[in-house]
Write an enzyme that holds these catalytic residues in place. Sequence first.
Site, short mmCIF file in Angstrom:
data_model
loop_
_atom_site.label_atom_id
_atom_site.label_comp_id
_atom_site.label_asym_id
_atom_site.label_seq_id
_atom_site.Cartn_x
_atom_site.Cartn_y
_atom_site.Cartn_z
N ASP A 15 0.84 -1.20 0.00
CA ASP A 15 0.00 0.00 0.00
C ASP A 15 0.88 1.25 0.00
O ASP A 15 2.02 1.22 0.45
CB ASP A 15 -0.93 -0.04 1.23
N GLU A 62 -12.28 -4.99 -4.54
CA GLU A 62 -12.82 -3.63 -4.36
C GLU A 62 -12.09 -2.60 -5.22
O GLU A 62 -12.58 -1.48 -5.42
CB GLU A 62 -12.71 -3.20 -2.88
N ASN A 63 -10.90 -2.93 -5.71
CA ASN A 63 -10.12 -1.93 -6.45
C ASN A 63 -10.72 -1.56 -7.82
O ASN A 63 -10.33 -0.56 -8.42
CB ASN A 63 -8.66 -2.37 -6.63
N ARG A 177 2.05 -4.90 6.21
CA ARG A 177 1.30 -3.87 5.47
C ARG A 177 2.13 -2.60 5.48
O ARG A 177 2.57 -2.13 6.53
CB ARG A 177 -0.08 -3.60 6.08
N GLU A 196 1.81 -13.19 12.26
CA GLU A 196 2.33 -12.04 12.99
C GLU A 196 2.18 -10.82 12.07
O GLU A 196 2.56 -10.87 10.90
CB GLU A 196 3.81 -12.24 13.34
C1 IPE Z 1 -5.49 -3.00 -0.40
O1 IPE Z 1 -5.10 -1.68 -0.55
C2 IPE Z 1 -5.47 -3.67 -1.73
C3 IPE Z 1 -4.14 -3.89 -2.33
C4 IPE Z 1 -3.01 -3.64 -1.74
C5 IPE Z 1 -4.16 -4.47 -3.64
P1 IPE Z 1 -6.17 -0.52 -0.69
O2 IPE Z 1 -5.42 0.75 -0.75
O3 IPE Z 1 -7.11 -0.80 -1.79
O4 IPE Z 1 -6.97 -0.65 0.71
P2 IPE Z 1 -7.96 0.35 1.43
O5 IPE Z 1 -9.03 0.71 0.47
O6 IPE Z 1 -7.15 1.55 1.83
O7 IPE Z 1 -8.45 -0.40 2.62
C1 IPE Z 2 -1.47 0.14 -3.37
O1 IPE Z 2 -1.25 1.52 -3.35
C2 IPE Z 2 -1.65 -0.40 -4.77
C3 IPE Z 2 -3.01 -0.93 -5.05
C4 IPE Z 2 -3.99 -0.99 -4.18
C5 IPE Z 2 -3.25 -1.39 -6.41
P1 IPE Z 2 -2.45 2.54 -3.38
O2 IPE Z 2 -2.76 2.88 -4.79
O3 IPE Z 2 -3.60 2.03 -2.58
O4 IPE Z 2 -1.80 3.79 -2.64
P2 IPE Z 2 -2.50 4.85 -1.69
O5 IPE Z 2 -3.19 4.08 -0.60
O6 IPE Z 2 -3.46 5.62 -2.53
O7 IPE Z 2 -1.37 5.69 -1.19
MG MG Z 3 -4.15 2.27 -0.64
#
Ligand code: IPE
Ligand code: IPE
Ligand code: MG
Length: 236
Positions: A15, A62-63, A177, A196
């Site tokens: 993330d 959800e993405n 994470r 963990e």
């Molecule tokens: C979780 O990250 C999904 C992936 C890392 C692919 P998100 O950025 O989508 O999670 P939320 O929405 O902040 O919980």
């Molecule tokens: C994780 O980074 C990648 C995916 C979920 C595909 P994000 O794109 O969620 O990055 P932030 O949370 O917006 O910083």
């Molecule tokens: Mg994110």
Amino acid sequence: MDPKKVPQHIAIIMDGNGRWAKKRMLPRIAGHKEGSESVRAVLKACAEFGVKYLTLYAFSTENWRRPDEEVDFLMGLFSQTIDNEIEELMENEVKLKFLGRLEKFSPGLKKKMREAMEKTKNNKRITLNVMVNYGGRAEIVDALNEIIASGEKGADEDLINKHLYTRGMPDPDLLIRTASEMRVSNFLLWQIAYAEIYVTAALWPDFRREELIKAIEDFQKRVRKFGKTKEQIDAA
Ligand code: IPE
Ligand code: IPE
Ligand code: MG
């Protein structure tokens, strides 16, 4: 880092790509591109340290809610990364798996994913699970539907394990994470029962070998009790 106590299975919620880009006044997709370099670096380090399974959360169920251009970019990045990396994965004996509801991807991308899995299936050094259109709840629903279709009259934990996408693999020992978020976001809900958890402020594009070592060192300080008392663990 104690080389004899390296986790067998590491799972990562990658993330912070968007935040990494924002800090640099770049478009979000630049963060995803840089994040793919972290995948290379972390995979290489895991293989070197003797980690047997690396499971990366690349795209959640959800993405799809993200802006179309971002989703399109990610699909293109998956496709391009397969093309660019497949030979190196073979050389490094990496078994590549794409796990999730693959049916939702375009025929071209699906084909590429299936071919990459087929090509690397006999590699033995490390298994790289790339979780795409993956949801922990969806995985459990899919497992239950398979069980029902097979005519089973009841289920137990062992049977459910045998129907998860991760069948045959040990559960993650360490769940990382990045980017500070203290949530699971529908990742591996079943398999992380006793993982963990390590949360770092490092954004995924900045998470490389050194950050991985820090996470493993932190893991090595934990006492895993699995429901027992500290005294029982010490006596064993
Ligand atoms: C979780 O990250 C999904 C992936 C890392 C692919 P998100 O950025 O989508 O999670 P939320 O929405 O902040 O919980
Ligand atoms: C994780 O980074 C990648 C995916 C979920 C595909 P994000 O794109 O969620 O990055 P932030 O949370 O917006 O910083
Ligand atoms: Mg994110």
